[in-house]
Design an enzyme around this catalytic site. Structure first.
Site, short mmCIF file in Angstrom:
data_model
loop_
_atom_site.label_atom_id
_atom_site.label_comp_id
_atom_site.label_asym_id
_atom_site.label_seq_id
_atom_site.Cartn_x
_atom_site.Cartn_y
_atom_site.Cartn_z
N LYS A 108 -41.80 -6.04 -28.47
CA LYS A 108 -42.48 -4.68 -28.45
C LYS A 108 -42.82 -4.06 -29.74
CE LYS A 108 -38.00 -2.71 -27.75
NZ LYS A 108 -37.15 -2.09 -27.11
N ARG A 122 -32.63 7.17 -18.94
CA ARG A 122 -33.94 7.05 -19.47
C ARG A 122 -34.59 6.38 -18.21
NH1 ARG A 122 -35.21 2.92 -24.79
NH2 ARG A 122 -34.66 1.42 -23.14
N TYR A 165 -43.41 15.36 -57.45
CA TYR A 165 -43.49 16.37 -56.63
C TYR A 165 -42.18 17.37 -56.58
CZ TYR A 165 -48.10 15.23 -54.76
OH TYR A 165 -49.50 15.10 -54.80
N MET A 188 -47.17 10.08 -51.32
CA MET A 188 -48.18 9.40 -50.28
C MET A 188 -48.49 8.21 -50.64
SD MET A 188 -51.40 10.57 -48.13
CE MET A 188 -50.95 12.22 -47.65
C1 LIG Z 1 -35.94 -2.76 -27.12
C2 LIG Z 1 -35.18 -3.25 -26.02
C3 LIG Z 1 -34.15 -4.37 -26.18
C4 LIG Z 1 -33.84 -5.05 -27.69
O1 LIG Z 1 -32.81 -4.21 -28.07
P1 LIG Z 1 -32.42 -4.51 -29.71
O2 LIG Z 1 -31.24 -3.44 -29.84
O3 LIG Z 1 -33.51 -4.31 -30.44
O4 LIG Z 1 -31.78 -5.90 -29.84
C5 LIG Z 1 -33.60 -4.91 -25.03
N1 LIG Z 1 -33.70 -4.37 -23.84
C6 LIG Z 1 -34.74 -3.23 -23.78
C7 LIG Z 1 -34.72 -2.88 -22.44
C8 LIG Z 1 -35.24 -2.83 -24.86
O5 LIG Z 1 -35.90 -1.55 -24.55
#
Ligand SMILES: *Cc1c(COP(=O)(O)O)cnc(C)c1O
Length: 387
Positions: free
Chosen positions: A51, A154, A276, A324
């Site tokens: 992802k 969540r 800056y 930047m």
């Molecule tokens: C992002 C995610 C992972 C991976 O977690 P890491 O800490 O990056 O290894 C695993 N399971 C779910 C549901 C996630 O959203």
């Protein structure tokens, strides 16, 4: 800040075309080796989490490097991940458009309106509401995984409320059932508590869940925390693949190397300031190099007066506020001097020295996840692989 990296060969800092201003070198061989280490430690097949553009490293090259699932490329079922993990349908569509035929698990909830597309893209969704499960069946969807919330609060069905889903699950059986840990990197007993809740949730459903349902829970930190392998049938590492967070626990390799070109070198006199806010002033005459990298590239402003870079084999400090598009370094102590056109490495390895993602993130008071994902698209990625 600087620790030696003995785990792999140095990767070229100097073989970049002179026209490159700032870029990220991604070591695909290191990702592959990290995946193999995580797989071996877990003792079960992995869902490789790709992802967020593979945590900023580039989803398609990473998926190709991890093997299989692309047309014309034999699917090495025994070696490649069991699936690739995404968080959005767009990510899944990008994989399918590129010809990826591997299994794709979407671990974040989708809206009911997305389910027809999820089916068309042959995505395995994570579901936890009776309506969604029925809608998935209605669009002809088959495999899905049941998400159970054991304390993350969540997504997923509450662990102590999941029995209410039993009638739905009896009609539309999930292929898998999973939960997600909130603090697996801490040795505070919370993971064990969540595991207990996860087990009780499954027990409360036991007659509804199909025999052989795929059970999974472990992220990278949970994989690292266990000596005896991951429980269940799969593990879902993300950040560990990209050489971060659990690096020390598992001896994983640095993957990301953030480099930029020195575009100016000047002397700054005693008492004169840099950048800056004038947060840095010279004591005596100092040599300042200006580098073509700034927070618009993802080199975070929080690294002002805190970050470091490797220049000509030496570790030098960031001088003043990161701007930047440019960042200044105090290169007074670089033994053989440095010049316009030289390359500065802000994250990762140059020669035998390494600025680890985790250490750079800590200096910025960021999580390594944010640091990696924040490396902006303005930075071209260059991929290294000998395979
Ligand atoms: C992002 C995610 C992972 C991976 O977690 P890491 O800490 O990056 O290894 C695993 N399971 C779910 C549901 C996630 O959203």
């Amino acid at each position: 800040m600087l620790r030696p990296d003995a785990t792999s060969e140095p990767i070229y800092a100097d073989a970049a075309p002179a026209s490159l201003r700032a870029w990220v070198d991604v070591d695909l061989d290191a990702i592959r080796r990290n995946a193999a280490r995580l797989r071996a430690r877990a003792g079960v097949p992995i869902v490789a989490m790709v992802k967020a553009d593979a945590y900023g490293t580039g989803m398609l090259p990473v998926v190709r490097a991890l093997g299989a699932g692309f047309e014309g490329q034999p699917h090495a079922a025994t070696e490649g991940p069991w699936a690739f993990g995404v968080a959005t349908l767009d990510e899944a569509a990008t994989l399918r458009d590129a010809g990826c035929s591997a299994r794709i698990l979407c671990t974040s909830p989708l809206s009911i309106a997305d389910l027809p597309d999820a089916h068309r893209l042959d995505v395995t969704p994570a579901l936890h509401r009776a309506d969604d499960i029925a809608a998935w069946a209605a669009v002809g969807g088959s495999a899905w995984h049941l998400a159970i919330d054991t304390g993350m609060s969540r997504a997923g069905a509450r662990w102590d409320d999941v029995a209410a889903l039993a009638p739905t699950i009896r009609m539309h059986a999930p292929e898998g059932v999973f939960t997600h840990f909130h603090s697996a990197e801490l040795d505070d007993g919370s993971r064990q508590h969540q595991e207990e809740c996860f087990a009780r949730a499954r027990a409360s459903l036991h007659s509804a869940l199909p025999a052989g349902v795929l059970v999974h829970s472990d992220n990278s930190a949970a994989i690292a925390a266990r000596e005896a392998g991951s429980p269940g049938h799969l593990a879902r590492p993300g950040i560990g693949l990209y050489g971060s967070n659990v690096v020390r626990a598992l001896g994983l390799e640095q993957v990301v190397h953030l480099r930029a070109r020195i575009i100016d070198v000047r002397d700054v006199l005693d008492g004169e300031s840099v950048s800056y806010g004038a947060t840095w002033s010279a004591r005596g005459t100092r040599r300042i190099a200006t580098v073509a990298l700034g927070y618009a590239d993802g080199y975070r402003r929080a690294l002002s007066n805190r970050g470091h870079a490797i220049v000509r084999g030496q570790c030098v400090p960031v001088a003043g506020t990161v701007t930047m598009d440019m960042t200044m370094l105090d290169v007074t102590d670089v033994a053989d001097g440095c010049a316009v056109g030289d390359i500065a490495t802000f994250i990762g390895r140059d020669g035998s020295d390494c600025l680890w993602t985790d250490d750079v993130a800590a200096a910025a008071e960021l999580s390594p996840y944010e640091l990696l994902v924040g490396l902006r698209l303005r930075l071209p990625r260059r991929y290294r692989s000998d395979a």
